[in-house]
Design an enzyme around this catalytic site. Sequence first.
Site, PDB file in Angstrom:
ATOM      1  N   GLY A  18      74.280  22.099 -11.799  1.00  0.00           N
ATOM      2  CA  GLY A  18      73.507  23.024 -10.989  1.00  0.00           C
ATOM      3  C   GLY A  18      72.228  23.314 -11.725  1.00  0.00           C
ATOM      4  O   GLY A  18      71.292  22.556 -11.685  1.00  0.00           O
ATOM      5  N   CYS A  19      72.201  24.394 -12.472  1.00  0.00           N
ATOM      6  CA  CYS A  19      71.058  24.843 -13.273  1.00  0.00           C
ATOM      7  C   CYS A  19      69.956  25.435 -12.397  1.00  0.00           C
ATOM      8  O   CYS A  19      69.735  25.016 -11.274  1.00  0.00           O
ATOM      9  CB  CYS A  19      70.453  23.757 -14.144  1.00  0.00           C
ATOM     10  SG  CYS A  19      71.423  23.364 -15.594  1.00  0.00           S
ATOM     11  N   ALA A  20      69.312  26.434 -12.960  1.00  0.00           N
ATOM     12  CA  ALA A  20      68.220  27.108 -12.266  1.00  0.00           C
ATOM     13  C   ALA A  20      67.066  27.267 -13.228  1.00  0.00           C
ATOM     14  O   ALA A  20      67.273  27.539 -14.411  1.00  0.00           O
ATOM     15  CB  ALA A  20      68.678  28.488 -11.792  1.00  0.00           C
ATOM     16  N   ARG A  53      73.818  28.969  -9.375  1.00  0.00           N
ATOM     17  CA  ARG A  53      73.394  27.693  -9.959  1.00  0.00           C
ATOM     18  C   ARG A  53      73.812  27.573 -11.419  1.00  0.00           C
ATOM     19  O   ARG A  53      73.727  26.493 -12.002  1.00  0.00           O
ATOM     20  CB  ARG A  53      71.877  27.528  -9.866  1.00  0.00           C
ATOM     21  CG  ARG A  53      71.338  27.512  -8.453  1.00  0.00           C
ATOM     22  CD  ARG A  53      69.832  27.326  -8.467  1.00  0.00           C
ATOM     23  NE  ARG A  53      69.476  25.959  -8.755  1.00  0.00           N
ATOM     24  CZ  ARG A  53      69.193  25.035  -7.829  1.00  0.00           C
ATOM     25  NH1 ARG A  53      69.216  25.357  -6.555  1.00  0.00           N
ATOM     26  NH2 ARG A  53      68.887  23.818  -8.177  1.00  0.00           N
ATOM     27  N   GLY A  98      68.858  29.105 -16.182  1.00  0.00           N
ATOM     28  CA  GLY A  98      70.283  29.413 -16.060  1.00  0.00           C
ATOM     29  C   GLY A  98      71.018  28.099 -16.180  1.00  0.00           C
ATOM     30  O   GLY A  98      70.674  27.121 -15.518  1.00  0.00           O
TER      31      GLY A  98
END
Lengths: 367, 240
Positions: free
Chosen positions: A14-16, A43, A185
Amino acid sequence: MDMKMEGQVRIPSGCAIAAVISKEGYLMSGEMICNAMKPMHDRSNGLGGGFAGYGIYPQYQDFYALHMFFNERATRKNCESFLKERFEIVHSEIIPTRKIPAITDEPIIWRYFVSPLKSVLASMQLDEKEFVARTVMQINTEMKGAYVFSSGKNMGAFKAVGFPEDVGMFYRLEEYQGYSWTAHGRYPTNTPGWWGGAHPFTLLDWSIVHNGEISSYDANRRFIEMFGYKCTLKTDTEVITYIMDYLIRRQGLTLGEAASVIAAPFWSTIERKKDVEDKNKHIYLRTLFPSLLITGPFSIVLGFNGGLMALNDRLKLRSMVVGEKGDKVYIASEEAAIRTMEPEAENIWAPAGGEPVIVKVKDGVTG
Amino acid sequence: MKKINIVDLDYKTINHKLRETEGDITLCGCCGQRFIAAGMSDKNIIIEGVPGNALGAYLNGASVTVNANAQDAVGDTMNEGKIVVHGHIGDAAGYAMRGGKIFVKGNAGYRAGIHMKAYKEKQPVMVIGGTAGSFLGEYQAGGIIVVLGLEAKKHNIVGFFPCTGMHGGKMFLRSDCKNVVFPNQVTARAAKDKDLDELTEYVREYCALFGYDMDQLMRSPFTVVTPDSKNPYQQMYVAN
């Protein structure tokens, strides 16, 4: 239970990421960038969050700010002796944090404002930045239990294991004022989440926040390690930071040229370019730095003193949007994050894959 | 029309509230919550604010109107119903949709209509009013994609590599497409009267939704793109 290491565990990614910059150099507290991460909570998975702020240390703007993790007091003492042989330390302190239930098992976290000793620079025949970069590499590879996670002037990275909004609360980011902020994130895919492995990854004033997964990591790593960089973290984002330092600081490429190296257009696309100069430049860059092409999905924000650059991989396998309002430019994985920072943001657009968005603060206001 | 304020509510709570509310619903204060209206069949939903990713995923007959931009994967795998966005949409809109309609007033990001498919009476339709990013209709297997290129200005109507892997369905681009490079496995040709008859239905609905003059739009040249055969890739991996 043994901790799963790289290759033994895989979690869908995911990651943000998010960023904000004032083109006028007006200062903003870190609160806004923390809030931007809230609508993108899902995320991340709580295994890493972090921020970079620029312009946050005006009182020490001529000194390198070393942010460090230590596993124990003895390591810190040992490292301080090491630093004193190489730097004038004008100020050192614990980085203020707030005890909150969401953030646990913190290492010892200190910062040092330092200036390399002229005598050491002269004897090693190195310029200041090269010396600082090499010292950071040396500590991170040779000093067990010590880790430099930020080493630029008038900027700082703040990172931890946790959700980003909690990490911001932990580091009391609302108490800092910066003209530019980036945030991350984490949803680690290939490596265990740990404090050093959270983003941003930094070297000197470069910082990278990254959403994605680099397929070309080993090819990139093998190339960049020939030039003295040490990839100590076994995580892909680190190598992007060193590539940017190598291309821009050491090779003298512009930001746009560096973007054309790491997110190079396909040969078929270059072939069809009508602007001959532009076409030849792309052929030159791809030919000269083939090992620095980064493949696989990524959206990144590169922070540096006086500006930032956002970039997607050439296939645009990750999302990124940009918006503006007044003197500010906002960048995030999702428009919702931009709307949280500025509900009235205008000109929302999604840059194409490989199309860098470069924003610089007007001259004269940066440290 | 019932109003529900969804500030600070998570998607699970929002979808629960949608399911238990009778009649038409307006969601106010939306900011990035994912999966809104997922799988819903008998609702009429208006969204104020920016909905999160996978808006109307698996939508099964409900109608969703967004009075702002929408993010990624709008109508992911939707089966039936209608999504209307009065702004732009992010990447991978209509991902694997197999029925229903998506109307976007503005631009679409990368990979719009990726793996769209059709079966018998299920014929998904996506109309993009502005421009589309690269890889439009990637692996398209069925259904209709229309791009109108309104307010494209200096931009091409579509980015790089449209129709890569396309093996079914049809695409209409409101342009002569002189600057667009298509893959070898598809045929791109100027639209004829018969094509335009089919297209009119979709453009009329778009114009009614967003207030454009249909006659004016239809005066421009359109390009129709279809795969060369039903199985243009039969030699690519194994003979089948």
